[in-house]
Design an enzyme around this catalytic site. Structure first.
Site, PDB file in Angstrom:
ATOM      1  N   SER A  73      -9.075  -2.696  13.045  1.00 15.48           N
ATOM      2  CA  SER A  73      -9.618  -2.349  14.352  1.00 15.48           C
ATOM      3  C   SER A  73      -8.539  -1.825  15.294  1.00 15.48           C
ATOM      4  CB  SER A  73     -10.316  -3.562  14.964  1.00 15.48           C
ATOM      5  OG  SER A  73     -10.891  -3.234  16.203  1.00 15.48           O
ATOM      6  N   HIS A 127      -8.217   1.939  16.985  1.00 12.12           N
ATOM      7  CA  HIS A 127      -8.083   2.145  18.435  1.00 12.12           C
ATOM      8  C   HIS A 127      -6.823   2.951  18.751  1.00 12.12           C
ATOM      9  CE1 HIS A 127     -11.172  -0.995  18.784  1.00 12.12           C
ATOM     10  NE2 HIS A 127     -11.311  -0.616  20.046  1.00 12.12           N
TER      11      HIS A 127
END
Length: 468
Positions: free
Chosen positions: A359, A363
């Site tokens: 994740s 990002h």
């Protein structure tokens, strides 16, 4: 006497279709649910007043800027230039999006061909295993193509920040969509009685505000166009709000960063603290824009009934609950397709680490491709500090929920203040500083240009000494 009670079949007695139906029944179900803020704003006068306060702040800042521009410059400039520059070369961004959409659409006929061919080989287990390997390679190749081409194009020639962010977010969205469909079809490949998704279901899923595939979702009876219009207007208002914050609070502090060979450390620190408040306002506006207004607008357009895209993360005292509640759309995908498959063999701790790593890298890729440089501030805040705070806040948050909630909000303030300072510093340093042989996509330029120095002859006076 005949036993009229229905006996539950054992797994060995169940057919493949029954096993699949039971497995689907155990998955998190979709239901008719509104977003928490929709409920709060419509039922609580207090929350509605807070919403009105944010609107009033925007209006007052707008009036202040208009008055300042008219008096000082004789013209009005309220962030429209920032919007125009941020969404510059939007045609190129649309072309990249259409490329990703075409790959996502091409996945469906490839899926049908793969499924039909596999059924033809059902009596040849050896060839089935080989065909399964080809299917996995094909899926990975499509997902790699979806990421590689936009990444290469954006790395070759920088696109405007907002346009790049939209392209990269859509890139990851399409990858997660086709991956979810592929995983959902695994049990269907083993039983021809369970049909593959129809193209209508697949196309609906591509644009539905969820990353978890189901053949059907709860659907509302009609589209409320006034709701769609209201949320779309909110999206445009928040884009304007953020561009206004950028022009009003960020550019005055950082747009000249790097034009002078030296800068005082106090000026940098003062600028960082000045960015704390606009940073957290932008953080809240970004959450509201994407996870509330944008998703609710699409849900209403598609009559998608389940609108629980987030939970009340703002009340939590534990980072683990915050990460789950902040974005249920992405969290559900990470849980179903990363965490659950890995946890049984790797353990919960390693599975959690892998989820955070994937994740945070995603990002950071969005920010790196949007700004045009790699500067892993968010990666450190989210993937390192956030991960370390999980066990700490889990233990203390249960005992002192109010104190930990306050500390979490302080971390949001400081964290967003750093993001809104360090990224603009690097962005403008690359624009304003002279070119160097050491310039690189991965090497921060703001570390060496300009030189940060202490204020000469700086002294500290006791603020409690009122006797002169």
């Amino acid at each position: 006497m005949t036993d009229l009670r229905k006996r539950t079949k054992s797994p060995a007695e169940q057919t493949e279709a029954e096993k699949y139906a039971n497995k689907e029944a155990k998955k998190p179900t979709f239901s008719y649910r509104e977003s928490p803020l929709t409920v709060l704003i419509s039922t609580s006068l207090h929350i509605r007043a807070i919403y009105h306060i944010f609107v009033a702040i925007l209006i007052m800042l707008l009036i202040d800027t208009v008055v300042y521009d008219l008096i000082e410059r004789g013209k009005i400039n309220v962030g429209l230039n920032v919007i125009a520059n941020g969404f510059g070369d939007i045609g190129r961004g649309v072309r990249l999006w259409l490329f990703d959409l075409s790959i996502a659409l091409a996945f469906y006929p490839a899926l049908k061909i793969y499924g039909s061919s596999r059924m033809l080989l059902k009596n040849l287990p050896g060839l089935q295993r080989v065909w399964t390997g080809f299917g996995i390679i094909g899926l990975v190749s499509l997902e790699t193509l979806l990421i590689a081409v936009p990444t290469w194009d954006l790395g070759r020639q920088h696109l405007a920040i907002a346009s790049s962010a939209a392209v990269t977010c859509e890139m990851f969205r399409f990858v997660m969509k086709i991956h979810a469909v592929a995983i959902s079809c695994i049990p269907r490949f083993h039983n021809e009685k369970i049909p593959l998704p129809t193209f209508k279901s697949y196309l609906y899923f591509l644009f539905a505000p969820t990353l978890v595939y189901r053949d059907e979702y709860p659907r509302t009876k009609k589209i409320r166009w006034e709701v769609v219009t209201f949320h779309i207007l909110e999206v445009f208002a928040i884009i304007f709000y953020n561009s206004f914050l950028w022009e009003r609070f960020i550019l005055p502090y950082w747009s000249d960063y790097g034009k002078q060979p030296r800068i005082e450390a106090g000026t940098v620190v003062r600028g960082m603290f000045a960015c704390v408040l606009p940073g957290v306002i932008s953080f809240l506006c970004g959450f509201y824009c994407l996870l509330h207004a944008w998703l609710n607008a699409f849900a209403e357009l598609l009559r998608f009934g389940d609108r629980l895209f987030y939970e009340d993360w703002w009340t939590t005292s534990q980072f683990s609950k915050y990460y789950r509640a902040w974005n249920l759309v992405v969290h559900s995908w990470l849980r179903d397709h990363i965490y659950k498959p890995i946890a049984p063999s790797a353990g919960k701790v390693l599975a959690t680490f892998i989820v955070f790593f994937i994740s945070s890298v995603a990002h950071e890729m969005v920010l790196a491709l949007s700004f045009g440089f790699f500067y892993p501030v968010l990666l450190m805040e989210f993937g390192v500090l956030g991960l370390l705070l999980l066990p700490l806040t889990d233990a203390i948050g249960r005992r002192f929920p109010h104190t930990l909630n306050l500390l979490m909000w302080l971390s949001f303030f400081f964290g967003n203040g750093l993001l809104w300072s360090l990224y603009p510093m690097e962005y403008f340093a690359r624009q304003n500083c002279p070119p160097s042989e050491r310039d690189s996509f991965f090497m921060p330029k703001s570390w060496s240009c300009p030189e940060i120095i202490l204020k000469p002859n700086w002294t500290f006076q006791n603020p409690f000494d009122i006797i002169h």
